[in-house]
Design a protein around this motif. Structure first.
Motif, PDB file in Angstrom:
ATOM      1  N   ASP A   1       2.890  16.143  -8.238  1.00 51.25           N
ATOM      2  CA  ASP A   1       4.083  15.540  -7.637  1.00 51.25           C
ATOM      3  C   ASP A   1       3.737  14.217  -6.956  1.00 51.25           C
ATOM      4  OD1 ASP A   1       5.619  17.682  -8.473  1.00 51.25           O
ATOM      5  OD2 ASP A   1       5.354  18.798  -6.601  1.00 51.25           O
ATOM      6  N   ILE A   2       2.572  14.175  -6.321  1.00 55.32           N
ATOM      7  CA  ILE A   2       2.145  12.925  -5.687  1.00 55.32           C
ATOM      8  C   ILE A   2       1.861  11.860  -6.742  1.00 55.32           C
ATOM      9  CG2 ILE A   2       0.288  11.846  -4.360  1.00 55.32           C
ATOM     10  CD1 ILE A   2       0.142  14.364  -2.665  1.00 55.32           C
ATOM     11  N   ASP A   3       1.200  12.252  -7.835  1.00 52.85           N
ATOM     12  CA  ASP A   3       0.962  11.289  -8.921  1.00 52.85           C
ATOM     13  C   ASP A   3       2.277  10.742  -9.471  1.00 52.85           C
ATOM     14  OD1 ASP A   3      -1.740  11.533  -8.680  1.00 52.85           O
ATOM     15  OD2 ASP A   3      -2.065  12.632 -10.544  1.00 52.85           O
ATOM     16  N   GLU A   4       3.292  11.596  -9.536  1.00 53.04           N
ATOM     17  CA  GLU A   4       4.609  11.131  -9.968  1.00 53.04           C
ATOM     18  C   GLU A   4       5.163  10.100  -8.987  1.00 53.04           C
ATOM     19  OE1 GLU A   4       7.153  12.302 -12.687  1.00 53.04           O
ATOM     20  OE2 GLU A   4       5.100  12.017 -13.383  1.00 53.04           O
ATOM     21  N   CYS A   5       5.009  10.384  -7.701  1.00 56.60           N
ATOM     22  CA  CYS A   5       5.467   9.438  -6.679  1.00 56.60           C
ATOM     23  C   CYS A   5       4.689   8.129  -6.776  1.00 56.60           C
ATOM     24  CB  CYS A   5       5.307  10.054  -5.292  1.00 56.60           C
ATOM     25  SG  CYS A   5       5.717   8.936  -3.939  1.00 56.60           S
ATOM     26  N   VAL A   6       3.373   8.229  -6.944  1.00 61.10           N
ATOM     27  CA  VAL A   6       2.534   7.035  -7.092  1.00 61.10           C
ATOM     28  C   VAL A   6       3.012   6.203  -8.282  1.00 61.10           C
ATOM     29  CG1 VAL A   6       0.219   6.274  -7.769  1.00 61.10           C
ATOM     30  CG2 VAL A   6       0.496   7.944  -5.930  1.00 61.10           C
ATOM     31  N   THR A   7       3.331   6.874  -9.382  1.00 69.31           N
ATOM     32  CA  THR A   7       3.820   6.173 -10.573  1.00 69.31           C
ATOM     33  C   THR A   7       5.145   5.475 -10.295  1.00 69.31           C
ATOM     34  OG1 THR A   7       2.723   7.785 -12.004  1.00 69.31           O
ATOM     35  CG2 THR A   7       4.466   6.452 -12.991  1.00 69.31           C
ATOM     36  N   ASN A   8       6.055   6.174  -9.635  1.00 69.92           N
ATOM     37  CA  ASN A   8       7.362   5.585  -9.329  1.00 69.92           C
ATOM     38  C   ASN A   8       7.228   4.379  -8.404  1.00 69.92           C
ATOM     39  OD1 ASN A   8       8.615   7.552 -10.874  1.00 69.92           O
ATOM     40  ND2 ASN A   8       8.977   8.913  -9.135  1.00 69.92           N
ATOM     41  N   GLU A   9       6.364   4.508  -7.396  1.00 69.11           N
ATOM     42  CA  GLU A   9       6.173   3.389  -6.467  1.00 69.11           C
ATOM     43  C   GLU A   9       5.515   2.208  -7.179  1.00 69.11           C
ATOM     44  OE1 GLU A   9       7.595   3.227  -3.833  1.00 69.11           O
ATOM     45  OE2 GLU A   9       7.741   5.152  -2.822  1.00 69.11           O
TER      46      GLU A   9
ATOM     47  N   LYS B   1       0.845  -1.197   0.000  1.00 74.14           N
ATOM     48  CA  LYS B   1       0.000   0.000   0.000  1.00 74.14           C
ATOM     49  C   LYS B   1       0.876   1.240   0.000  1.00 74.14           C
ATOM     50  CE  LYS B   1      -0.929  -1.454   4.757  1.00 74.14           C
ATOM     51  NZ  LYS B   1      -1.994  -1.966   5.626  1.00 74.14           N
ATOM     52  N   PHE B   2       0.659   2.061  -0.990  1.00 69.32           N
ATOM     53  CA  PHE B   2       1.409   3.301  -1.146  1.00 69.32           C
ATOM     54  C   PHE B   2       0.392   4.429  -1.301  1.00 69.32           C
ATOM     55  CE2 PHE B   2       4.095  -0.135  -2.562  1.00 69.32           C
ATOM     56  CZ  PHE B   2       5.313   0.156  -1.968  1.00 69.32           C
ATOM     57  N   ASP B   3       0.084   5.083  -0.198  1.00 68.77           N
ATOM     58  CA  ASP B   3      -0.877   6.179  -0.212  1.00 68.77           C
ATOM     59  C   ASP B   3      -0.605   7.079   0.986  1.00 68.77           C
ATOM     60  OD1 ASP B   3      -1.866   4.745   1.956  1.00 68.77           O
ATOM     61  OD2 ASP B   3      -3.679   4.071   0.947  1.00 68.77           O
TER      62      ASP B   3
END
Length: 750
Positions: free
Chosen positions: A512-520, A490-492
């Motif tokens: 920026d969060i969407d970018e992090c979500v994509t990377n994770e 879970k990554f949120d």
């Protein structure tokens, strides 16, 4: 009783822990998964990547450290023994995560800090690396509490005897903590001093007692040895004592002489030799049946060997090659090439012959993406090369959200109801989510993650999302009434991290969060390959609310396309390098109003019209020739993975599978006093249709409705009239059961 000596050869190859680990090895993943469930001491050779196990565990548990401590968030603590390790481990964690890492040791003057200063440090950092004494002082002086720690990691945890800081922290504070953290110990040895082999077990038990943990090295020991200090041990035979074992069930003691042969490095012929004498005692030996003890693995520190034993003289060898020898070698090479060619042809032919069966044996997995608030006309007209690439490989269709307009199933065209439509395969009249507050979801309509976990508890599920409520409220992660399922990955919660993602008026922090979500997502899919994953990208909707139909909105969609391209890249990687067949689905939760494009609160055609893109080439005629709905994704995933939907739940589903055969769609039911006029559209003419009727709706409260079979007709009749005088009611649930799917409608008397 006579004894026999057994020489055991041990080879130790030096290696280093400094190599950067780019992806988790199987034993690292296994140990991380165990550490999520219980306190664990990871005992692996030097160089095998123990710190990386800690890092991926930190990331797995990071959802609880992204929130402010003042709002209930927690922190991860990493303890080390030296100042040098503070810098080394904090740099390593910073390199491999996107978390804020703090470092603390006496040399930085932290002993002079007051409680307010420490509160700022814990508020501004998510992972904190301490020398053990500094953290112990902090806890002793009540400047911080273990109840605010989600995970505490002890590096070189074998240093935990007497009044050692590690032992003091566990013995003085851990058991008194109302909500103690998960414990992870890292070590290459279970002892910090020289001990005799017979004392190893006692030392291991003491270590487990200190950390309230279990020592584990993983089931794939050969792999961990390969990447670290290599120890090869032969099993010790005790078959000579079988007769005595069978005659009496007493403790049996066997003496052994173990000869150790330790190579200094892979190129040198120099070795070190030593012999260890010890006894092995077996309790209840008659319970052993195969005549062998488990292999005994001894970790011998290199410095101990080198101090006591000088290296032997090196021997040099040379080889003389004459013409005759060269000719023989050449002939051997020619013969080898010829034979190798025959073998290669045989292997290729065999692979071609078994390819269809191999495809069928692939593990089937699913990843679906919800990109927020993109109407169908936008996705069709702007340049989205990555989604177009997926569409060209698979399929695209327009779809709809919002239920049946103007009927009992009408559902608001907004985000949370849209997600729940997909997750449960039902409209809001059943799942009960009508707005983004998500106050009372009806968990009796099981979501797709729960369906998977209840049938295959070993399957892995993952979520990557801006919005924590997606996991906590909609799916009910860890909620008993929602099935008590727990996401494996879970990554949120990133929206709570105001320091890493400071909230700005333009909502660029969401990008920026969407970018992090994509990377994770990329990292997790590449390493673990969960069986069912949900990715949620929010930024497109935020931009549209501000700018409406605009170049800014178009650019946000293009950015999302780029993020989807990266996720598609890792899906391809998994399919290429693993025996996996992935269903990849991209959709949206609602459209936008046709005037400005800023809103989506009503039931206009543009707000209701969405789209579905998939990589699958197996989409059926319902997908291609009709306009499917977002609720159809649920039974599609279930059919792809091979899930069995129980009849009670199947009768409640509003969705139709988009792959495989479908018997009927679009039931139309009219109530005329005491008769029901029922019609349907036939997609597959095979078989019959059973018409079931219930006058109750107990399912919504977790009970079972009674259904009556009132008619059975060939599916090609396409219409029937049913007399319902025997079933007087103001409410009816009508179910049409075909050979390949089931449809339902509610009838409510005015």
């Amino acid at each position: 009783m006579t004894t026999s000596n057994k020489n055991i050869k041990v080879t130790i190859t030096p290696s280093s822990d400094t190599n950067v680990v780019l992806s988790a090895r199987s034993y690292q993943t296994e140990l991380m998964e165990q550490a999520k469930l219980e306190n664990l001491i990871v005992c692996l050779p030097t160089g095998s990547g123990k710190t990386y196990i800690a890092v991926i565990l930190i990331k797995e548990m990071s959802y609880s450290i992204r929130e402010s401590i003042k709002k209930g968030g927690k922190r991860t603590v990493f303890l080390v023994k030296t100042v040098q390790l503070v810098d080394q481990q904090s740099d390593y964690i910073h390199t491999h995560t996107n978390l804020r890492v703090g470092r603390y040791c006496g040399e930085l003057g932290v002993d002079l800090w007051n409680k307010e200063k420490w509160e700022d440090e814990f508020e501004n950092h998510q992972v904190l690396v301490f020398t053990a004494q500094v953290f112990l002082n902090l806890i002793d002086h009540n400047h911080f509490s273990l109840k605010h720690v989600n995970l505490i990691i002890f590096d070189e945890c074998h240093h935990a005897s007497g009044d050692n800081q590690y032992a003091a922290l566990m013995n003085k504070h851990y058991d008194n903590c109302p909500d103690p953290p998960r414990v992870l110990g890292l070590t290459a040895s279970i002892s910090s001093r020289k001990i005799k082999p017979k004392a190893l077990i006692d030392n291991a038990k003491e270590l487990e007692k200190t950390y309230r943990a279990r020592i584990e090295s993983g089931s794939s020991r050969n792999e961990s040895i390969q990447h670290g200090t290599s120890v090869q041990v032969e099993p010790i035979e005790y078959s000579n004592y079988r007769d005595e074992i069978l005659l009496k069930n007493e403790s049996l003691t066997i003496p052994f002489d173990i000869g150790l042969h330790i190579a200094m490095d892979s190129k040198s012929t120099s070795i070190l030799q030593r012999t260890i004498n010890f006894n092995i005692t077996i309790n209840n030996p008659s319970q052993l049946y195969n005549g062998k003890l488990e292999p005994i693995h001894l970790l011998i520190p290199m410095k101990d060997c080198s101090e006591e034993n000088p290296p032997m003289d090196k021997k040099r060898f040379s080889t003389f090659m004459n013409r005759k020898f060269i000719g023989i070698v050449a002939l051997a090479i020619i013969i080898t090439i010829f034979v190798g060619g025959l073998i290669a042809l045989t292997v290729i032919s065999a692979k071609i012959a078994v390819r269809p069966d191999k495809k069928l044996s692939m593990s089937r997995k699913v990843l679906f993406i919800i990109v927020d608030g993109i109407p169908a006309d936008i996705i069709e007209k702007i340049s989205i090369p990555n989604m177009k690439k997926i569409q060209e490989l698979g399929s695209f269709t327009r779809a709809y959200v919002g239920g049946e307009n103007g009927t009992y199933s009408q559902t608001p065209a907004i985000s949370a109801p849209g997600y729940m439509n997909l997750l449960t395969g039902t409209w809001a009249n059943k799942h009960n989510v009508y707005d983004n507050e998500m106050e009372n979801p009806n968990y009796h309509y099981k979501n797709i993650f729960r369906l998977l976990k209840e049938q295959y508890s070993d399957k892995k599920i993952a979520i990557f999302s801006t919005w924590t409520d997606n996991r906590i409220k909609l799916i009910g992660d860890g909620v008993a009434t929602a099935g008590n399922i727990i996401f494996d990955y879970k990554f949120d919660g990133y929206e709570f991290d105001n320091i890493t993602y400071p909230h700005d008026l333009d909502d660029h922090y969401i990008f920026d969060i969407d970018e992090c979500v994509t990377n994770e997502t990329f990292a997790c899919i590449k390493i673990y390959g969960p069986d069912l994953s949900w990715v949620y990208l929010q930024y497109t909707d935020d931009v549209a609310h501000q700018f409406g139909d605009s170049e800014q909105f178009n650019q946000a969609v293009k950015n999302a396309d780029h993020q989807i391209g990266r996720i598609w890249e890792v899906i391809n990687y998994r399919m290429k390098h693993n025996q996996e067949d992935w269903l990849f689905i991209i959709t949206t939760d609602h459209g936008r109003d046709s005037i400005t494009g800023k809103e989506h609160d009503y039931q206009s055609d543009r707000e209701r019209t969405t789209w579905i893109i998939t990589n699958s080439q197996q989409m059926n005629s319902y997908f291609h020739d009709f306009e499917p709905a977002i609720v159809d994704i649920y039974p599609t995933i279930a059919r792809w993975i091979g899930l069995n939907i129980l009849i009670e739940s199947k009768r409640e589903l509003d969705g139709v599978p988009l792959i495989g055969k479908v018997s009927l769609i679009k039931p139309n039911i009219k109530l005329h006093d005491v008769t029901l006029n029922i019609s349907w559209t036939v997609l597959d003419p095979v078989g019959i249709v059973k018409m079931w009727l219930s006058t109750t709706n107990l399912f919504k409260d977790g009970m079972t409705d009674s259904y009556y079979l009132v008619r059975t007709v060939p599916i090609n009749e396409k219409m029937i009239i049913v007399d319902i005088q025997k079933y007087p009611s103001n409410f009816y649930k009508v179910v049409l059961e075909g050979q390949y799917n089931t449809m339902n409608r509610w009838i409510i008397r005015s």
